[in-house]
Design an enzyme around this catalytic site. Structure first.
Site, PDB file in Angstrom:
ATOM      1  N   ARG A  90       0.408  -5.944  -9.734  1.00  0.00           N
ATOM      2  CA  ARG A  90       0.910  -5.424  -8.454  1.00  0.00           C
ATOM      3  C   ARG A  90       1.123  -6.534  -7.422  1.00  0.00           C
ATOM      4  O   ARG A  90       1.751  -6.300  -6.390  1.00  0.00           O
ATOM      5  CB  ARG A  90      -0.013  -4.324  -7.904  1.00  0.00           C
ATOM      6  CG  ARG A  90      -1.420  -4.749  -7.576  1.00  0.00           C
ATOM      7  CD  ARG A  90      -2.225  -3.568  -7.058  1.00  0.00           C
ATOM      8  NE  ARG A  90      -3.592  -3.924  -6.736  1.00  0.00           N
ATOM      9  CZ  ARG A  90      -4.408  -3.166  -6.005  1.00  0.00           C
ATOM     10  NH1 ARG A  90      -3.989  -1.991  -5.537  1.00  0.00           N
ATOM     11  NH2 ARG A  90      -5.634  -3.555  -5.752  1.00  0.00           N
ATOM     12  N   ARG A 147       0.833  -1.205   0.000  1.00  0.00           N
ATOM     13  CA  ARG A 147       0.000   0.000   0.000  1.00  0.00           C
ATOM     14  C   ARG A 147       0.868   1.255   0.000  1.00  0.00           C
ATOM     15  O   ARG A 147       1.335   1.717   1.026  1.00  0.00           O
ATOM     16  CB  ARG A 147      -0.909  -0.005   1.238  1.00  0.00           C
ATOM     17  CG  ARG A 147      -1.667   1.266   1.478  1.00  0.00           C
ATOM     18  CD  ARG A 147      -2.811   1.518   0.539  1.00  0.00           C
ATOM     19  NE  ARG A 147      -3.843   0.487   0.621  1.00  0.00           N
ATOM     20  CZ  ARG A 147      -4.787   0.311  -0.311  1.00  0.00           C
ATOM     21  NH1 ARG A 147      -4.827   1.082  -1.385  1.00  0.00           N
ATOM     22  NH2 ARG A 147      -5.681  -0.654  -0.176  1.00  0.00           N
ATOM     23  N   GLU A 178      -2.232   9.647 -10.612  1.00  0.00           N
ATOM     24  CA  GLU A 178      -1.990   8.354 -11.253  1.00  0.00           C
ATOM     25  C   GLU A 178      -2.236   8.428 -12.759  1.00  0.00           C
ATOM     26  O   GLU A 178      -3.377   8.311 -13.202  1.00  0.00           O
ATOM     27  CB  GLU A 178      -2.945   7.312 -10.653  1.00  0.00           C
ATOM     28  CG  GLU A 178      -3.057   7.340  -9.141  1.00  0.00           C
ATOM     29  CD  GLU A 178      -4.305   6.619  -8.628  1.00  0.00           C
ATOM     30  OE1 GLU A 178      -4.811   5.701  -9.295  1.00  0.00           O
ATOM     31  OE2 GLU A 178      -4.797   6.979  -7.545  1.00  0.00           O
ATOM     32  N   HIS A 209       0.221   3.990 -10.273  1.00  0.00           N
ATOM     33  CA  HIS A 209      -0.621   4.414  -9.132  1.00  0.00           C
ATOM     34  C   HIS A 209       0.246   5.133  -8.088  1.00  0.00           C
ATOM     35  O   HIS A 209       0.469   4.638  -6.981  1.00  0.00           O
ATOM     36  CB  HIS A 209      -1.265   3.167  -8.537  1.00  0.00           C
ATOM     37  CG  HIS A 209      -2.452   3.427  -7.664  1.00  0.00           C
ATOM     38  ND1 HIS A 209      -2.427   4.286  -6.594  1.00  0.00           N
ATOM     39  CD2 HIS A 209      -3.704   2.927  -7.717  1.00  0.00           C
ATOM     40  CE1 HIS A 209      -3.618   4.288  -6.022  1.00  0.00           C
ATOM     41  NE2 HIS A 209      -4.415   3.471  -6.687  1.00  0.00           N
ATOM     42  N   ASP A 230     -12.029  11.107  -5.625  1.00  0.00           N
ATOM     43  CA  ASP A 230     -11.752   9.927  -6.450  1.00  0.00           C
ATOM     44  C   ASP A 230     -12.233  10.244  -7.867  1.00  0.00           C
ATOM     45  O   ASP A 230     -13.419  10.102  -8.180  1.00  0.00           O
ATOM     46  CB  ASP A 230     -12.456   8.687  -5.874  1.00  0.00           C
ATOM     47  CG  ASP A 230     -11.893   7.400  -6.452  1.00  0.00           C
ATOM     48  OD1 ASP A 230     -11.048   7.492  -7.369  1.00  0.00           O
ATOM     49  OD2 ASP A 230     -12.294   6.317  -5.991  1.00  0.00           O
ATOM     50  N   GLN A 233      -9.081  -6.483  -8.455  1.00  0.00           N
ATOM     51  CA  GLN A 233      -9.097  -5.041  -8.686  1.00  0.00           C
ATOM     52  C   GLN A 233      -7.686  -4.578  -9.059  1.00  0.00           C
ATOM     53  O   GLN A 233      -6.701  -4.984  -8.452  1.00  0.00           O
ATOM     54  CB  GLN A 233      -9.576  -4.350  -7.392  1.00  0.00           C
ATOM     55  CG  GLN A 233      -9.081  -2.965  -7.180  1.00  0.00           C
ATOM     56  CD  GLN A 233     -10.186  -1.959  -6.870  1.00  0.00           C
ATOM     57  OE1 GLN A 233     -11.291  -2.056  -7.395  1.00  0.00           O
ATOM     58  NE2 GLN A 233      -9.878  -0.992  -6.039  1.00  0.00           N
TER      59      GLN A 233
END
Ligand code: BG6
Length: 292
Positions: free
Chosen positions: A82, A58, A267, A152, A196, A77
């Protein structure tokens, strides 16, 4: 000296050095977890990040491919990259930069959730005042495929109330919280609630640079420059603008309750539309973070 070493919990990572700047990149996801310029950390990693070699780390710069969010439910997701262990190909240093090269190739577990053959190259280059992340996707299949890509980036900020983000004025964004489409009126976007957004690509008007600035002194802190190409021709790209704010931060188990005060995610990527990648097609997404 730039080298392969061990990070948290003995996980493999590459430590790059260029002058007084350093960067750490985990083989897990190719996630850049640290970029220090003159001893100051420029990326944010959660105080509760989990380093178990399975879960995405994270913070830093996770790679999002082949999907953003979860339009394809059979895939996790933000895709499988990742949480995949990338293959380290080389570490190359010169007087002006230090670079690491990773690859990821389709395998049984990627084919199980996304039936396409691909070759991914990921090159991270550290110079004295910048960090460049270059993601290259090659379709090595016989059939075309559709994909998203995104870097990201969690950018560290002194305090969320002390910064604003410049570069979105006049662009339309999709507000993921209300599912509405809005044209950004502000020169500078402050973050004082959950944000967002997918700021949408515009042909002939690239979303670059996007700059995090000090709200009071108006001094630029970090500039995000992006280039995106398909078969060597520039293509439009989007920029996701995200901060979870209080409630969502509490809901994320691997994010500290107060961590939302310490970062903003800018991002760049190709996420508002699938990119069609033909057989032998090459899609490149490159971001350069620069300290101003
Ligand atoms: C952002 C999305 O890119 O990533 C947000 O726009 C999402 O909607 C965030 O919450 C974090 O996603 P994840 O899967 O890392 O928790």
């Amino acid at each position: 000296m730039s080298r392969l070493t061990e990070g948290v919990n003995g996980l493999s990572m590459v430590h790059l050095v260029c002058g007084s700047s350093t960067a750490d990149i985990y083989l897990l996801g190719g996630t850049v977890t640290s970029w220090r310029y003159n001893g100051e950390e420029k990326l944010f990693v959660s105080s509760q990040a989990i380093y178990n070699g399975v879960k995405a780390i994270r913070g830093g710069i996770p790679l999002v491919f082949p999907q953003f969010s979860q339009p394809l439910k059979e895939m996790p997701q933000h895709g499988f990259t990742r949480t995949s262990k990338l293959d380290l190909q080389d570490i190359v240093s010169s007087e002006t930069s230090s670079q690491v090269i990773f690859t990821l190739t389709h395998n049984d577990s990627t084919l199980a959730v996304w039936p396409h053959k691909f070759q991914l190259f990921y090159v991270v280059t550290l110079s004295s005042d910048s960090l460049t992340s270059k993601l290259t996707i090659v379709n090595v299949d016989k059939e075309p495929f559709k994909c998203h890509t995104l870097l990201h980036s969690y950018l560290s900020v002194p305090h969320i109330s002390s910064i604003s983000v410049k570069g979105f004025k006049g662009y339309t964004y999709i507000d993921k919280l209300t599912n509405s489409s809005i044209e950004e009126p502000e020169e500078e976007c402050e973050v004082n609630q959950e944000v967002d957004r997918v700021v949408l690509a515009q042909i002939d008007k690239p979303l670059s640079p996007v700059t995090v600035i000090d709200r009071v002194t108006k001094t630029p802190l970090i500039e995000v420059n992006t280039i995106c190409t398909y078969n060597n021709q520039p293509i439009p790209f989007d920029v996701v603008f995200w901060n979870p704010w209080i409630e969502k931060a509490k809901a994320l188990a691997d994010l500290g309750d107060e961590d939302y005060l310490k970062y903003v995610c800018i991002e760049p990527g190709t996420v508002s539309n699938w990119v069609d990648v033909d057989s032998d097609g090459v899609l490149v997404l490159q971001q350069t973070l620069r300290v101003i």
